[in-house]
Design an enzyme around this catalytic site. Structure first.
Site, PDB file in Angstrom:
ATOM      1  CB  THR A  94      -0.887   0.034   1.261  1.00  0.00           C
ATOM      2  OG1 THR A  94      -1.668  -1.158   1.296  1.00  0.00           O
ATOM      3  CG2 THR A  94      -1.806   1.238   1.240  1.00  0.00           C
ATOM      4  CE  LYS A 169      -5.147  -0.770   1.801  1.00  0.00           C
ATOM      5  NZ  LYS A 169      -5.242  -1.981   2.517  1.00  0.00           N
ATOM      6  CE  LYS A 244       1.495   2.370   4.166  1.00  0.00           C
ATOM      7  NZ  LYS A 244       2.052   1.102   3.734  1.00  0.00           N
TER       8      LYS A 244
END
Ligand code: NAD
Length: 302
Positions: A94, A169, A244
């Site tokens: 990611t 995402k 994050k």
């Protein structure tokens, strides 16, 4: 069966590489950590002495690294120009959308096909081969990546061109972070207004306030299905990782000049919970404790 280089064998990469080896691929694994390499070997992978050695004869390269700077370093120093020209490159980390687009551009310029393929699902899904992959890249790159991703996941979805997997995402996780905070504050208010949490769950989960954070991942112990709330917020999806992803979403929003007041509030709240209050290792639904520190868990229903 293919020769696959796998770089980044941490919490997630370890199970993913093991699943590729179990499926019969020849997996050559590399990580900076000796412990991670030893575990990969025990799981049926061959150990490589460096990333360059891992990719040398590879037909596919899979990376599962912490953040954009690691992906840039690994691809530019050890993959692009080092893996055979026909190899398909799959970055499952990611990372920020811009770095994903840049690296895909550089790989394509050098003649490779590359996708960004970040995952939804945690360590258990990585081990169980039940991840969901959101994939960005050309149609041709997606079709080449798909059979490899299918051996590590239960769903593989083409989100669009390069970087679209990362975009999907972080947009999904921004919605998740904001909806979890909203669910937490709603249950706290409901209780302060005298509502029984289970009764409120029964009503709202069938009314217009229904959302995944409530019905599938309820932040209250003993209410709804079994969740990390029933295990004192251990396991699940760490608040540090939610933070994050929210930071990546806010960075993307700034770059795209998109107004995201709820995402920005969620980022601020998760910063306080994960960093100032030390909740980073707890499941992200544990933020309910910060929202109402006078809240007491109801006796869990047997
Ligand atoms: P991790 O820190 O456990 O693993 C990363 C691994 O990369 C480590 O073993 C590290 O030694 C290795 N590494 C770092 N730099 C390297 C280099 N230059 N060469 C070789 N190896 C290198 O992280 P993780 O939890 O496995 O997460 C990996 C990615 O997946 C992250 O981008 C994370 O955001 C994402 N993700 C994690 C979860 C989760 O639940 N843990 C869920 C979804 C997505």
């Amino acid at each position: 069966m293919a020769r696959i280089a796998f770089i980044g064998l941490g919490n997630m990469g370890s199970g993913m590489a093991a699943n590729l080896a179990k499926a019969g691929h020849e997996v050559r694994a590399f990580d900076l950590s000796e412990a991670a390499l030893a575990k990969a070997e025990a799981n049926g992978c061959a150990r490589a002495a460096s990333a360059e050695e891992a990719v040398k004869d590879a037909e596919a390269v899979v990376t599962m690294l912490p953040a954009g700077k690691h992906v840039r370093d690994v691809y530019e120093a050890s993959v692009i120009g080092k893996a055979p020209a026909g190899a398909i490159l799959l970055d499952c980390s990611t990372i920020d959308v811009d770095t994903a687009r840049e690296e895909i551009g550089k790989a394509e310029e050098a003649g490779y096909a590359m996708v960004d393929a970040p995952v939804s699902g945690g360590i258990a899904a990585a081990e169980g081969g039940t991840l969901t992959f959101m994939v960005g890249g050309t149609d041709e790159a997606f079709e080449r990546a798909r059979p490899i991703l299918e051996q590590m996941g239960k769903a593989v979805i083409h989100a669009g061109g390069g970087g679209a997997g990362q975009a999907a995402k972080i947009c999904n996780n921004m919605l998740l972070g904001a909806s979890m905070v909203a669910t937490c504050e709603t249950f706290v208010l409901a209780q302060k207004l005298g509502l029984d949490p289970q009764t409120f769950f029964d009503i709202s989960s069938k009314a217009s306030g229904q959302c995944w954070s409530m019905t599938t991942y309820c932040p209250l112990p003993g209410v709804g299905p079994s969740t990390p709330a029933d295990r004192d917020y251990e396991g699940g999806f760490a608040a540090a990782l939610m933070l994050k992803d929210l930071r990546l979403a806010m960075e993307a929003a700034r770059n795209a000049d998109s107004y995201t007041p709820m995402g920005s509030a969620a980022e601020e709240l998760y910063t306080r919970f994960a960093e100032s209050l030390g909740g980073g290792g707890k499941d992200f639904s544990g933020i309910i404790k910060m929202i109402d520190d006078s809240w007491e868990a109801p006796a869990s229903a047997d």
